[in-house]
Design a protein around this motif. Structure first.
Motif, mmCIF file in Angstrom:
data_model
loop_
_atom_site.group_PDB
_atom_site.id
_atom_site.type_symbol
_atom_site.label_atom_id
_atom_site.label_comp_id
_atom_site.label_asym_id
_atom_site.label_seq_id
_atom_site.Cartn_x
_atom_site.Cartn_y
_atom_site.Cartn_z
ATOM 1 N N GLY A 1 45.204 27.926 42.823
ATOM 2 C CA GLY A 1 44.965 27.611 44.136
ATOM 3 C C GLY A 1 45.296 29.044 44.943
ATOM 4 O O GLY A 1 44.823 29.011 46.482
ATOM 5 N N GLY A 2 45.746 30.094 44.277
ATOM 6 C CA GLY A 2 46.084 31.198 45.201
ATOM 7 C C GLY A 2 44.863 32.223 45.410
ATOM 8 O O GLY A 2 43.864 31.977 45.152
ATOM 9 N N ASP B 1 42.798 33.252 42.384
ATOM 10 C CA ASP B 1 42.213 32.072 41.743
ATOM 11 C C ASP B 1 40.839 31.759 42.832
ATOM 12 O O ASP B 1 39.718 31.355 42.485
ATOM 13 C CB ASP B 1 42.825 30.752 41.848
ATOM 14 C CG ASP B 1 42.333 29.538 41.289
ATOM 15 O OD1 ASP B 1 41.397 29.653 40.786
ATOM 16 O OD2 ASP B 1 42.954 28.446 41.337
ATOM 17 N N ARG B 2 40.997 31.845 44.270
ATOM 18 C CA ARG B 2 40.096 31.358 44.991
ATOM 19 C C ARG B 2 38.782 32.710 45.138
ATOM 20 O O ARG B 2 37.784 32.357 45.348
ATOM 21 C CB ARG B 2 40.378 31.444 46.426
ATOM 22 C CG ARG B 2 41.324 30.128 46.562
ATOM 23 C CD ARG B 2 41.426 29.820 48.032
ATOM 24 N NE ARG B 2 42.185 30.848 48.883
ATOM 25 C CZ ARG B 2 43.438 30.671 49.100
ATOM 26 N NH1 ARG B 2 44.139 29.981 48.603
ATOM 27 N NH2 ARG B 2 43.966 31.912 49.488
ATOM 28 N N LEU B 3 39.357 33.754 44.960
ATOM 29 C CA LEU B 3 38.344 34.954 44.659
ATOM 30 C C LEU B 3 37.749 35.002 43.612
ATOM 31 O O LEU B 3 36.462 35.468 43.575
ATOM 32 C CB LEU B 3 39.296 36.210 44.876
ATOM 33 C CG LEU B 3 38.384 37.493 45.107
ATOM 34 C CD1 LEU B 3 37.330 37.470 46.105
ATOM 35 C CD2 LEU B 3 39.180 38.817 45.179
ATOM 36 N N LEU B 4 38.535 34.926 42.447
ATOM 37 C CA LEU B 4 37.556 35.177 41.178
ATOM 38 C C LEU B 4 37.326 33.795 40.347
ATOM 39 O O LEU B 4 36.487 33.891 39.427
ATOM 40 C CB LEU B 4 38.501 35.877 40.129
ATOM 41 C CG LEU B 4 39.012 37.248 40.596
ATOM 42 C CD1 LEU B 4 40.028 38.062 39.790
ATOM 43 C CD2 LEU B 4 37.636 38.145 40.882
ATOM 44 N N GLY B 5 37.902 32.629 40.692
ATOM 45 C CA GLY B 5 37.714 31.178 40.146
ATOM 46 C C GLY B 5 38.060 31.216 38.568
ATOM 47 O O GLY B 5 37.633 30.731 37.918
ATOM 48 N N GLY C 1 44.799 29.828 37.818
ATOM 49 C CA GLY C 1 46.058 30.592 38.086
ATOM 50 C C GLY C 1 46.488 31.470 36.828
ATOM 51 O O GLY C 1 46.732 30.859 35.637
ATOM 52 N N TRP C 2 46.858 32.564 37.101
ATOM 53 C CA TRP C 2 47.199 33.504 36.119
ATOM 54 C C TRP C 2 48.521 33.371 35.557
ATOM 55 O O TRP C 2 48.684 33.209 34.068
ATOM 56 C CB TRP C 2 47.266 35.026 36.527
ATOM 57 C CG TRP C 2 45.790 35.621 36.570
ATOM 58 C CD1 TRP C 2 44.517 34.682 36.877
ATOM 59 C CD2 TRP C 2 45.354 36.852 36.502
ATOM 60 N NE1 TRP C 2 43.579 35.628 37.014
ATOM 61 C CE2 TRP C 2 43.703 36.997 36.924
ATOM 62 C CE3 TRP C 2 46.056 37.916 36.625
ATOM 63 C CZ2 TRP C 2 43.068 37.965 37.262
ATOM 64 C CZ3 TRP C 2 45.107 39.297 36.435
ATOM 65 C CH2 TRP C 2 43.844 39.260 36.683
ATOM 66 N N VAL C 3 49.454 32.715 36.258
ATOM 67 C CA VAL C 3 50.714 32.636 35.773
ATOM 68 C C VAL C 3 50.851 31.342 34.982
ATOM 69 O O VAL C 3 51.994 31.231 34.134
ATOM 70 C CB VAL C 3 51.734 32.563 37.049
ATOM 71 C CG1 VAL C 3 51.687 33.688 37.858
ATOM 72 C CG2 VAL C 3 51.463 31.238 37.909
ATOM 73 N N ASP C 4 49.981 30.556 34.799
ATOM 74 C CA ASP C 4 50.065 29.385 33.876
ATOM 75 C C ASP C 4 49.176 29.684 32.743
ATOM 76 O O ASP C 4 48.927 28.706 32.073
ATOM 77 C CB ASP C 4 49.509 28.185 34.740
ATOM 78 C CG ASP C 4 50.605 27.700 35.782
ATOM 79 O OD1 ASP C 4 51.473 27.912 35.719
ATOM 80 O OD2 ASP C 4 50.200 27.455 36.928
ATOM 81 N N ARG C 5 48.433 30.480 32.554
ATOM 82 C CA ARG C 5 47.654 31.111 31.298
ATOM 83 C C ARG C 5 48.468 32.067 30.560
ATOM 84 O O ARG C 5 48.643 33.377 30.972
ATOM 85 C CB ARG C 5 46.093 31.473 31.699
ATOM 86 C CG ARG C 5 45.626 30.295 32.839
ATOM 87 C CD ARG C 5 44.372 30.749 33.149
ATOM 88 N NE ARG C 5 43.213 31.401 32.138
ATOM 89 C CZ ARG C 5 42.308 31.775 32.446
ATOM 90 N NH1 ARG C 5 41.803 32.155 33.572
ATOM 91 N NH2 ARG C 5 41.513 31.901 31.225
#
Length: 311
Positions: free
Chosen positions: A149-150, A153-157, A160-164
């Motif tokens: 939701g950061g 995430d909103r820009l690229l869809g 969240g990177w930190v959870d992947r």
């Protein structure tokens, strides 16, 4: 007193004065150096010696150290899979962050060199992240930027990177790349030392901008590139704050951000295995020394020094 005694006495007095003043200067020098000497011995050499001794013990911070010999080292290399995951994560981070950071720093330095207005403002603006990026507050903001939701995430869809696992390490590396201000300033200082006559002669010969960069800028800037490469590589091996903040101190997800220093902290201060953590610290010191030695060794083939005609 004879006439021959006067010169002899004068010579003896004048020869004694420099010796006394030399001893006084040496004593004054040691007085001024004493804070540094005491700091180096008390805050660096002595803790290093204690750490080396603890690396051969089982020490939990509460009970007395118990001598175990090489058990910490053998366990580290043969019985601890998380240790090797931390090594892999750290090497991957260094291989990604250091080249990207130096490339961006050099590109911005080249752009600033050609600017004529507000150069000081832009130089300060680009240097500011280097002052702020190592703080925990900025690292936490960085985690929010790349979280579910950061803004990213909103820009690229992409989520969240930190959870992947495949993206968390890249998010930490980008935080380091963002702190390119310090090497940029050093690059800019090196670019200003390159004689302008070289570029003028190259333009007369019809050399393109790319050819000038490859044949003039890079060779003349190679000592500065080498300096930044060594400095940033050493710092990258010791990165801790971004990984701690982004992964909430766990090195996740799936140990993808379990950097060496973060795992060292976990073993030493979370699990209270300070002997094991001391052994890890000494292995890190030896690895950084070996990598630095390799860089110095290979620099003979690509670093150009203007004062040495054979390079």
């Amino acid at each position: 007193m004879t006439t021959t005694d006067v010169p002899t006495t004068a010579v003896a007095r004048t020869s004694a004065v420099p010796g006394r003043s030399g001893r006084e200067r040496e004593g004054a020098a040691w007085v001024f150096l004493s804070p540094w000497v005491l700091g180096a011995v008390g805050l660096t050499l002595l803790p290093m010696a204690v750490s080396l001794c603890l690396s051969f013990t089982d020490y939990d911070l509460f009970d007395s150290p118990h001598w175990v010999g090489l058990r910490n080292y053998t366990q580290m290399f043969t019985q601890d899979p998380r240790y090797w995951r931390s090594v892999t994560a750290t090497l991957t981070y260094v291989a990604i962050a250091v080249p990207l950071q130096l490339a961006l720093a050099l590109a911005v330095a080249l752009a600033l060199k050609s600017m004529h207005r507000a150069k000081g403002f832009y130089r300060s603006a680009f240097y500011a992240p280097s002052l702020l990026g190592a703080s925990m507050s900025v690292a936490l903001v960085w985690r929010a930027v790349f979280n579910d939701g950061g803004p990213v995430d909103r820009l690229l869809g992409t989520g969240g990177w930190v959870d992947r696992p495949g993206w968390a390490l890249l998010a930490v590396a980008l935080l380091t790349v963002w702190q390119f201000g310090a090497p940029m300033v050093i690059f800019l200082a090196g670019l200003q030392q390159i004689p302008g006559e070289l570029y003028e002669a190259a333009e007369v010969d019809g050399a393109s901008r790319w050819r000038q960069f490859r044949s003039i800028t890079v060779p003349m800037l190679s000592p500065v590139i080498f300096f930044n490469l060594v400095l940033q590589t050493i710092q990258a091996f010791q990165v801790f704050t971004p990984a701690f903040a982004v992964s909430a101190g766990k090195g996740g997800p799936a140990d993808s951000t379990l950097f060496y220093t973060l795992y060292l902290y976990d073993r030493g201060f979370v699990a209270s295995h300070m002997g094991y953590a001391s052994a890890m610290a000494w292995v890190l010191l030896l690895v950084i020394g070996a990598v630095t030695a390799v860089l110095f060794r290979t620099s003979r083939s690509w670093v150009f020094y203007a004062s040495e005609g054979d390079r």
